[in-house]
Design a protein around this motif. Sequence first.
Motif, mmCIF file in Angstrom:
data_model
loop_
_atom_site.group_PDB
_atom_site.id
_atom_site.type_symbol
_atom_site.label_atom_id
_atom_site.label_comp_id
_atom_site.label_asym_id
_atom_site.label_seq_id
_atom_site.Cartn_x
_atom_site.Cartn_y
_atom_site.Cartn_z
ATOM 1 N N PRO A 129 6.372 -1.975 -5.365
ATOM 2 C CA PRO A 129 6.567 -0.472 -5.643
ATOM 3 C C PRO A 129 6.091 0.193 -7.030
ATOM 4 O O PRO A 129 6.185 -0.499 -8.071
ATOM 5 N N LEU A 155 3.492 3.655 -4.371
ATOM 6 C CA LEU A 155 4.080 2.983 -3.425
ATOM 7 C C LEU A 155 5.644 3.271 -3.630
ATOM 8 O O LEU A 155 6.340 3.219 -4.758
ATOM 9 N N ASP A 199 3.889 -1.010 5.313
ATOM 10 C CA ASP A 199 5.345 -0.819 5.236
ATOM 11 C C ASP A 199 5.921 -2.431 5.478
ATOM 12 O O ASP A 199 5.706 -3.059 6.454
ATOM 13 N N GLN A 227 7.324 -0.286 0.359
ATOM 14 C CA GLN A 227 5.842 -0.520 0.563
ATOM 15 C C GLN A 227 5.162 -1.560 -0.219
ATOM 16 O O GLN A 227 5.772 -1.731 -1.599
ATOM 17 N N ARG A 228 4.123 -2.012 0.103
ATOM 18 C CA ARG A 228 3.180 -2.993 -0.799
ATOM 19 C C ARG A 228 1.651 -2.430 -0.389
ATOM 20 O O ARG A 228 1.560 -1.894 0.735
ATOM 21 N N ALA A 229 0.888 -2.863 -1.335
ATOM 22 C CA ALA A 229 -0.504 -2.333 -1.213
ATOM 23 C C ALA A 229 -1.487 -3.615 -1.448
ATOM 24 O O ALA A 229 -0.934 -4.649 -2.322
ATOM 25 N N VAL A 278 -1.997 0.392 2.303
ATOM 26 C CA VAL A 278 -0.535 0.419 1.976
ATOM 27 C C VAL A 278 0.030 -0.179 3.392
ATOM 28 O O VAL A 278 -0.284 0.264 4.277
#
Length: 378
Positions: free
Chosen positions: A95, A75, A113, A79-81, A111
């Motif tokens: 990240p 990441l 944005d 970004q995050r997941a 994932v």
Amino acid sequence: MLFKTHISKNQIGLVFRRGDLARVLDPGNHTVLQRPFGRDELEVVDVLVTRFEHPLLDVLIEDAAILEQLEVVELLDHQRALVWKDGRLFEIVGPGRHAFWKRPYTLAVEVLDVSGAGALEHPRLDAILRHPTAPFFVHAVRVDANERVVFRRDGAQIGVRGPGLHAFWKSSAELKWTAIDLREQSLDVAGQEIMTKDRVTLRVNLLVTYRVVDVQSAVDVAADAGQALYRAAQLVLREAVGARELDDLLVDRNAVGSELEVELADRAAQLGLELTGLGVRDVILPGEMKTILNQVIEATKRAEANLIRRREETAAARSQANTAKLFESTPALRRMKELEALQEILKGTRATFVLGQDDVLGQLGRLIGAPPDEGDDP
């Protein structure tokens, strides 16, 4: 030397030689060589611990046998997941490099944005916000049915949101929001001491009701639209009262309220507000002025009462004079009035009258002692 070991189904074995990964052992029985100048080190890893954390992670994932069993998530800063495990949210990650074992469950990684407005819109938003780590990653704002909320990131507006649940990713940018109530609200402009045109100091209370019709103006024009309207109401009230004498103000307070409403409407529109009502609620006089005014009112009412009494007495005298003239010109009418008076006098008594053939009026007159008219028999 050799030693035997067993790797369970929920495990894998990592064999290190002089600190480097030498072998990966799948579930089953294995023999590990122990060398004379330093034995091999066996590390057993439990894959039921979904997240795989290891100080040599960056090196270990270069091994194809390990990489095949891992879900590695890379990441960037924007970004995050969301990591879903068997359909349930397992973890929210930021990240960096993250690794998760693929077995013995179904693993899915989304994932997202977070750049731009940073809004989190997801069909399972409630499940995401219920996760224990959600407050570290997400701002959540619930907007009621009677509200609108203006969101700003680093001072720049990013949207006006209506009723519902809204979420934004946390980042280095500062997120602020302002809730605007669309229901009718009231301002009590109380205790305003104002001098009238004839130099009488009064205390005036004004009531203003309004509602927000333009959310954008309500947050952009003033820091607090309600307080700005309050100050404007104070000023127009002082101007209106200061331009009038006390008597005019007391006689027609509604006219003052109408004038204030007209003058205040423009300022309210600039603030994104609409006036729904305005009125002068109380006009409070100082103690000595109240006493003087009460004395004036009392004297005025007493004079009016005397005038009405004299008019009634004059009307009664005039009516009696007219009645006397009418009786004088009409003897029969006078006799009928006498009979009515006699009926009233004898009401409730037992009386017997013997009447002859003479004129009835004459006989009744003799019975009550009235003198006979000319032409009647004595």
